[in-house]
Design an enzyme around this catalytic site. Structure first.
Site, mmCIF file in Angstrom:
data_model
loop_
_atom_site.group_PDB
_atom_site.id
_atom_site.type_symbol
_atom_site.label_atom_id
_atom_site.label_comp_id
_atom_site.label_asym_id
_atom_site.label_seq_id
_atom_site.Cartn_x
_atom_site.Cartn_y
_atom_site.Cartn_z
ATOM 1 C CG ASP A 40 -40.074 21.613 21.767
ATOM 2 O OD1 ASP A 40 -41.197 21.994 22.171
ATOM 3 O OD2 ASP A 40 -39.639 20.467 21.952
ATOM 4 N N GLY A 90 -41.441 27.098 16.917
ATOM 5 C CA GLY A 90 -42.545 27.056 15.964
ATOM 6 C C GLY A 90 -43.549 25.996 16.350
ATOM 7 C CG ASP A 91 -47.977 24.453 15.631
ATOM 8 O OD1 ASP A 91 -47.754 23.240 15.879
ATOM 9 O OD2 ASP A 91 -49.121 24.917 15.490
ATOM 10 C CG HIS A 138 -44.523 8.582 22.281
ATOM 11 N ND1 HIS A 138 -44.120 7.991 23.461
ATOM 12 C CD2 HIS A 138 -44.293 9.916 22.450
ATOM 13 C CE1 HIS A 138 -43.684 8.920 24.296
ATOM 14 N NE2 HIS A 138 -43.771 10.088 23.715
HETATM 15 N N1 SAH Z 1 -37.663 14.931 22.058
HETATM 16 C C1 SAH Z 1 -37.645 15.278 23.480
HETATM 17 C C2 SAH Z 1 -39.004 15.764 24.010
HETATM 18 C C3 SAH Z 1 -40.130 14.784 23.859
HETATM 19 S S1 SAH Z 1 -41.665 15.369 24.580
HETATM 20 C C4 SAH Z 1 -37.190 14.080 24.288
HETATM 21 O O1 SAH Z 1 -37.280 12.967 23.815
HETATM 22 O O2 SAH Z 1 -36.777 14.264 25.433
HETATM 23 C C5 SAH Z 1 -42.512 16.027 23.146
HETATM 24 C C6 SAH Z 1 -41.992 17.381 22.714
HETATM 25 O O3 SAH Z 1 -42.837 17.858 21.657
HETATM 26 C C7 SAH Z 1 -42.023 18.430 23.820
HETATM 27 O O4 SAH Z 1 -40.754 19.021 23.942
HETATM 28 C C8 SAH Z 1 -43.065 19.424 23.317
HETATM 29 O O5 SAH Z 1 -42.833 20.762 23.732
HETATM 30 C C9 SAH Z 1 -42.975 19.258 21.810
HETATM 31 N N2 SAH Z 1 -44.185 19.742 21.134
HETATM 32 C C10 SAH Z 1 -45.466 19.565 21.496
HETATM 33 N N3 SAH Z 1 -46.295 20.189 20.654
HETATM 34 C C11 SAH Z 1 -45.512 20.791 19.724
HETATM 35 C C12 SAH Z 1 -45.792 21.618 18.594
HETATM 36 N N4 SAH Z 1 -47.041 21.906 18.256
HETATM 37 N N5 SAH Z 1 -44.753 22.067 17.845
HETATM 38 C C13 SAH Z 1 -43.455 21.740 18.204
HETATM 39 N N6 SAH Z 1 -43.149 20.973 19.258
HETATM 40 C C14 SAH Z 1 -44.159 20.499 20.016
#
Ligand code: SAH
Length: 340
Positions: free
Chosen positions: A200, A226-227, A246
């Site tokens: 994340d 990371g991203d 989503h």
């Molecule tokens: N999978 C988890 C969180 C869902 S919310 C669950 O179902 O509870 C979406 C997640 O995507 C968040 O934790 C957010 O921090 C992550 N996210 C958003 N942009 C991101 C990026 N650029 N790189 C990695 N993770 C990212």
């Protein structure tokens, strides 16, 4: 019982935000935790929570009508099965989710639904989910509310996901955008030979560290920050994305899916845990929660909840073949795909 007239049914529907706010205030005041040791009067609860006694009694009685609390003849209020879910730090707690829904950030965003429906854009404008997550990055309190809510919502469904899908055939599962690690932790606990990677953005991974340590999973769960638009960690034979795709429009989703594709071995599996929109809308509570989540994506992130057909097309464009959709007894399904 006589059927309710259409006018009364519609008036009932209008009450949604009032119920949300009533639940929110009860959650903020910690009413459920104060009732954990047994029933209390509204006066006792008001003193303990710093609320106005008369007003708090009205709030509690409103929630009694929805089955959240019970009231006895002596003006004493007690927890019900629903009310118990407003307790903090207990298994299955939804308090953080209630606080997210009722929080002014979320609630103000939804007050602009009309703007989103007119423009087709999120209430923050066209930069969609990037804007939402960037805003979170500048607002630690808002981010904490969001992350805690994701953990609460995920904890409410993770047992169903673990039971519905066999993860034991994998060696290493990478949870992409895995939040604070609620789901991967449950999956690892149920599959003792499985290793996990939680991926994340850096602040979320930092927040997950203490939880993972507390769950005794540090030797099997690696945390990587990371991203997802740059790359995802290699080395998994399965890549899980729950409530990630989503959040994004089709172009952004394709970038994420292609980054997963690049990181995966040829026989790897991609698993999207999402709410799949039925091709035809019915009136079940599950469908209602799915289509309202879709509106939430319109308002907040610019993403979509998608139908099975739409997931099939998206996966195909990213180089995957949808192999099956495994339903769970919750609005969440597991969409499984392999490299085409
Ligand atoms: N999978 C988890 C969180 C869902 S919310 C669950 O179902 O509870 C979406 C997640 O995507 C968040 O934790 C957010 O921090 C992550 N996210 C958003 N942009 C991101 C990026 N650029 N790189 C990695 N993770 C990212």
């Amino acid at each position: 019982m006589p059927t309710r007239s259409p006018a009364l049914v519609l008036l009932d529907l209008l009450n949604g935000y009032r119920v949300t706010q009533a639940l929110y205030v009860a959650a903020r005041l910690g009413i459920a935790d104060r009732l954990a040791t047994g029933p209390k009067t509204s006066g006792e609860l008001a003193r303990a929570s710093g609320a106005h006694a008369g007003a708090l009694r009205r709030l509690l009685r409103a929630l009694v009508s929805f089955g959240v609390f019970a009231e006895d003849a002596g003006d004493r209020f007690a927890l019900t099965e629903l009310g118990a879910l407003l307790r903090d730090n207990v298994p299955g707690s939804l308090r953080a989710g209630v606080i997210f829904y009722g929080d002014p950030r979320h609630w103000k965003a939804w007050s602009k639904l009309e703007e989103s429906v007119s423009s087709g854009e999120t209430v923050w404008g066209p930069r969609a989910a990037h804007a939402f997550f960037e805003m979170n990055a500048k607002d630690p309190e808002g981010a904490a509310i969001f992350n805690a809510a994701m953990t609460a919502f995920t904890s409410a469904v993770d047992a169903a996901v673990v039971a519905a899908y066999d993860f034991s055939r994998f060696a290493t599962l990478v949870d992409v955008g895995g939040g604070q690690g609620a789901l991967i932790s449950s999956i690892l606990r149920a599959n003792p030979d499985l290793r996990g990677v939680l991926f994340d953005i850096p602040p979320v991974v930092e927040g997950a560290r203490a939880r993972v340590a507390g769950a005794g999973l540090t030797d099997r769960l690696q945390l990587v920050a990371g991203d997802v638009f740059t790359s995802v960690p290699p080395g998994g034979d399965a890549y899980l994305l729950k409530w990630v795709i989503h959040d994004w429009d089709d172009d952004q989703s394709l970038t994420i899916l292609r980054n997963c594709h690049r990181a995966m071995p040829a026989d790897g599996r991609l698993l999207l845990a999402e709410r799949v929109v039925p091709e035809r809308i019915d009136q079940t509570a599950d469908t209602q929660s799915i289509v309202l989540a879709d509106l939430n994506m319109l308002v907040l992130t610019g993403g979509h909840e998608r139908t099975a057909t739409e997931y099939g097309v998206l996966l195909d464009r990213a180089g995957f073949t949808l192999t099956r959709i495994v339903p769970t007894p919750t609005p969440l399904s597991m969409i499984e795909a392999k490299r085409a």
